[in-house]
Motif scaffolding. Structure first.
Motif, mmCIF file in Angstrom:
data_model
loop_
_atom_site.group_PDB
_atom_site.id
_atom_site.type_symbol
_atom_site.label_atom_id
_atom_site.label_comp_id
_atom_site.label_asym_id
_atom_site.label_seq_id
_atom_site.Cartn_x
_atom_site.Cartn_y
_atom_site.Cartn_z
ATOM 1 N N ASN A 241 0.832 -1.209 0.000
ATOM 2 C CA ASN A 241 0.000 0.000 0.000
ATOM 3 C C ASN A 241 0.864 1.255 0.000
ATOM 4 O OD1 ASN A 241 -2.358 -1.523 0.064
ATOM 5 N ND2 ASN A 241 -2.450 -1.510 2.293
ATOM 6 N N TYR A 242 1.888 1.249 0.834
ATOM 7 C CA TYR A 242 2.809 2.382 0.946
ATOM 8 C C TYR A 242 3.486 2.661 -0.399
ATOM 9 C CZ TYR A 242 7.119 4.851 2.189
ATOM 10 O OH TYR A 242 8.153 5.742 2.235
ATOM 11 N N ALA A 243 4.047 1.610 -0.999
ATOM 12 C CA ALA A 243 4.791 1.762 -2.251
ATOM 13 C C ALA A 243 3.902 2.266 -3.385
ATOM 14 C CB ALA A 243 5.439 0.434 -2.633
ATOM 15 N N THR A 244 2.692 1.747 -3.449
ATOM 16 C CA THR A 244 1.767 2.172 -4.496
ATOM 17 C C THR A 244 1.385 3.638 -4.303
ATOM 18 O OG1 THR A 244 0.914 -0.071 -4.710
ATOM 19 C CG2 THR A 244 -0.471 1.697 -5.578
ATOM 20 N N TYR A 245 1.076 4.019 -3.084
ATOM 21 C CA TYR A 245 0.681 5.399 -2.794
ATOM 22 C C TYR A 245 1.813 6.378 -3.124
ATOM 23 C CZ TYR A 245 -1.143 9.435 -0.254
ATOM 24 O OH TYR A 245 -1.596 10.686 0.088
ATOM 25 N N LYS A 246 3.042 6.032 -2.748
ATOM 26 C CA LYS A 246 4.187 6.931 -2.941
ATOM 27 C C LYS A 246 4.846 6.776 -4.316
ATOM 28 C CE LYS A 246 5.887 8.919 0.461
ATOM 29 N NZ LYS A 246 5.777 10.302 0.874
ATOM 30 N N ASN A 247 4.444 5.733 -5.050
ATOM 31 C CA ASN A 247 5.063 5.388 -6.329
ATOM 32 C C ASN A 247 6.570 5.118 -6.165
ATOM 33 O OD1 ASN A 247 4.994 4.716 -9.051
ATOM 34 N ND2 ASN A 247 5.553 6.791 -9.680
ATOM 35 N N TYR A 248 6.897 4.309 -5.158
ATOM 36 C CA TYR A 248 8.262 3.872 -4.899
ATOM 37 C C TYR A 248 8.369 2.401 -5.262
ATOM 38 C CZ TYR A 248 8.923 7.980 -1.796
ATOM 39 O OH TYR A 248 9.018 9.236 -1.263
ATOM 40 N N LYS A 249 9.582 1.971 -5.523
ATOM 41 C CA LYS A 249 9.859 0.542 -5.682
ATOM 42 C C LYS A 249 10.497 0.092 -4.372
ATOM 43 C CE LYS A 249 11.211 -2.971 -8.772
ATOM 44 N NZ LYS A 249 11.174 -3.275 -10.160
ATOM 45 N N VAL A 250 9.892 -0.895 -3.720
ATOM 46 C CA VAL A 250 10.360 -1.354 -2.413
ATOM 47 C C VAL A 250 10.851 -2.788 -2.531
ATOM 48 C CG1 VAL A 250 9.703 -1.809 -0.015
ATOM 49 C CG2 VAL A 250 8.785 0.207 -1.184
ATOM 50 N N PHE A 251 12.075 -2.990 -2.070
ATOM 51 C CA PHE A 251 12.678 -4.316 -2.000
ATOM 52 C C PHE A 251 12.695 -4.715 -0.523
ATOM 53 C CE2 PHE A 251 14.308 -2.287 -5.745
ATOM 54 C CZ PHE A 251 14.382 -3.284 -6.694
ATOM 55 N N ILE A 252 11.974 -5.777 -0.184
ATOM 56 C CA ILE A 252 11.946 -6.261 1.197
ATOM 57 C C ILE A 252 12.880 -7.466 1.237
ATOM 58 C CG2 ILE A 252 10.514 -7.035 3.110
ATOM 59 C CD1 ILE A 252 8.090 -5.874 1.509
ATOM 60 N N VAL A 253 13.956 -7.341 2.009
ATOM 61 C CA VAL A 253 14.998 -8.362 2.021
ATOM 62 C C VAL A 253 14.957 -9.122 3.348
ATOM 63 C CG1 VAL A 253 17.459 -8.827 1.708
ATOM 64 C CG2 VAL A 253 16.411 -6.864 0.546
ATOM 65 N N PHE A 254 14.831 -10.442 3.247
ATOM 66 C CA PHE A 254 14.811 -11.309 4.422
ATOM 67 C C PHE A 254 16.048 -12.199 4.427
ATOM 68 C CE2 PHE A 254 10.248 -10.554 3.635
ATOM 69 C CZ PHE A 254 9.888 -10.038 4.872
ATOM 70 N N ILE B 36 6.113 -9.126 -6.337
ATOM 71 C CA ILE B 36 4.739 -9.154 -5.840
ATOM 72 C C ILE B 36 3.848 -8.243 -6.693
ATOM 73 C CG2 ILE B 36 3.251 -8.717 -3.833
ATOM 74 C CD1 ILE B 36 5.277 -11.020 -3.400
ATOM 75 N N SER B 37 4.397 -7.099 -7.069
ATOM 76 C CA SER B 37 3.683 -6.129 -7.922
ATOM 77 C C SER B 37 4.740 -5.285 -8.622
ATOM 78 C CB SER B 37 2.769 -5.246 -7.062
ATOM 79 O OG SER B 37 3.557 -4.393 -6.234
ATOM 80 N N ASP B 38 4.305 -4.270 -9.356
ATOM 81 C CA ASP B 38 5.265 -3.371 -9.999
ATOM 82 C C ASP B 38 6.100 -2.632 -8.964
ATOM 83 O OD1 ASP B 38 4.436 -4.086 -12.523
ATOM 84 O OD2 ASP B 38 3.070 -2.382 -12.748
ATOM 85 N N ASN B 39 5.573 -2.500 -7.746
ATOM 86 C CA ASN B 39 6.236 -1.709 -6.714
ATOM 87 C C ASN B 39 6.928 -2.531 -5.625
ATOM 88 O OD1 ASN B 39 3.790 -0.181 -7.840
ATOM 89 N ND2 ASN B 39 5.008 1.448 -6.937
ATOM 90 N N ILE B 40 6.686 -3.830 -5.559
ATOM 91 C CA ILE B 40 7.217 -4.645 -4.458
ATOM 92 C C ILE B 40 7.977 -5.863 -4.978
ATOM 93 C CG2 ILE B 40 6.604 -6.152 -2.499
ATOM 94 C CD1 ILE B 40 6.161 -3.344 -1.709
ATOM 95 N N TYR C 1 8.419 3.344 10.259
ATOM 96 C CA TYR C 1 7.104 2.993 10.825
ATOM 97 C C TYR C 1 6.188 4.221 10.814
ATOM 98 C CZ TYR C 1 3.530 1.930 14.297
ATOM 99 O OH TYR C 1 2.332 1.756 14.939
ATOM 100 N N HIS C 2 6.713 5.351 11.284
ATOM 101 C CA HIS C 2 5.895 6.577 11.334
ATOM 102 C C HIS C 2 5.534 7.068 9.934
ATOM 103 C CE1 HIS C 2 5.983 6.881 15.643
ATOM 104 N NE2 HIS C 2 7.296 6.728 15.642
ATOM 105 N N GLU C 3 6.437 6.914 8.987
ATOM 106 C CA GLU C 3 6.135 7.312 7.608
ATOM 107 C C GLU C 3 5.049 6.412 7.006
ATOM 108 O OE1 GLU C 3 8.216 7.810 3.269
ATOM 109 O OE2 GLU C 3 9.359 8.402 5.029
ATOM 110 N N VAL C 4 5.169 5.105 7.222
ATOM 111 C CA VAL C 4 4.171 4.167 6.700
ATOM 112 C C VAL C 4 2.814 4.432 7.353
ATOM 113 C CG1 VAL C 4 3.501 1.719 6.606
ATOM 114 C CG2 VAL C 4 5.847 2.393 6.036
ATOM 115 N N LYS C 5 2.790 4.682 8.665
ATOM 116 C CA LYS C 5 1.537 4.991 9.371
ATOM 117 C C LYS C 5 0.904 6.263 8.824
ATOM 118 C CE LYS C 5 0.516 1.789 12.177
ATOM 119 N NZ LYS C 5 -0.652 0.995 11.858
ATOM 120 N N SER C 6 1.718 7.253 8.533
ATOM 121 C CA SER C 6 1.213 8.509 7.968
ATOM 122 C C SER C 6 0.544 8.259 6.617
ATOM 123 C CB SER C 6 2.368 9.499 7.810
ATOM 124 O OG SER C 6 1.953 10.640 7.108
#
Length: 170
Positions: free
Chosen positions: A39-52, A67-71, A126-131
């Motif tokens: 949701n965050y990435a789509t709203y901000k139009n960022y590409k997010v790489f979640i690394v585990f 996962i999507s164009d953004n994740i 966390y605060h940015e994502v909550k916003s």
């Protein structure tokens, strides 16, 4: 497009709501994080790489899942930490495109900064994502309230007058 690299387990262990989920299931915590960041990435139009990290998993190979164009979700290979993967990737692209790394590991923050990325702690993120979640919620509520119709808006005037007569006669 801004690229954000998120140290997945670092974030899960820093956000209290994800930490609670993790107590029952790492998979559920990962899924919740992916959903929030989608949701965050789509709203901000960022590409997010979640690394585990999968560096402790014997014979694991690096796995990337779009996962999507953004994740993009990445599980590192055996012997490679999320930090090492992020450092290697940022080293390749850090000065060519806009990159931000999310981790609370201070050594990792220093290394990626030297390689051209900005950094953000897991708590700041966390605060940015909550916003952003609050902005999305507000937009949805506004749209919903704008589309609300009353009976007067949807019924013919003659029928409305007849109903009013019936109401007054009782």
């Amino acid at each position: 497009m801004k690229n954000i690299f998120v140290d997945g387990y670092n974030v899960i262990n820093s956000w209290s709501e994800l930490k609670k989920i993790k107590e029952y299931s790492y998979e559920a915590a990962r899924t919740e994080l992916i959903e929030k960041l989608s949701n965050y990435a789509t709203y901000k139009n960022y590409k997010v790489f979640i690394v585990f990290d999968a560096h402790m998993v014997i014979k694991s190979i690096e796995k990337k899942e779009k996962i999507s164009d953004n994740i993009v979700v990445v599980f590192t290979k055996e012997g490679e930490t999320a930090d090492a993967f992020i450092e290697k990737t940022v080293n390749k692209i850090g000065r060519k495109i806009e990159v931000c790394v999310v981790t609370s590991d201070s050594l990792e923050q220093q290394v990626v900064f030297q390689r051209g990325a900005t950094r953000m702690s897991s708590v700041e993120f966390y605060h940015e994502v909550k916003s952003v979640e609050n902005k999305i919620k507000s937009k949805i509520e506004k749209k919903y309230s704008e589309k609300r119709f009353t009976l007067e808006d949807t019924i013919q005037k003659e029928i409305l007058e007849e109903l009013e007569k019936i109401r007054r006669s009782n």
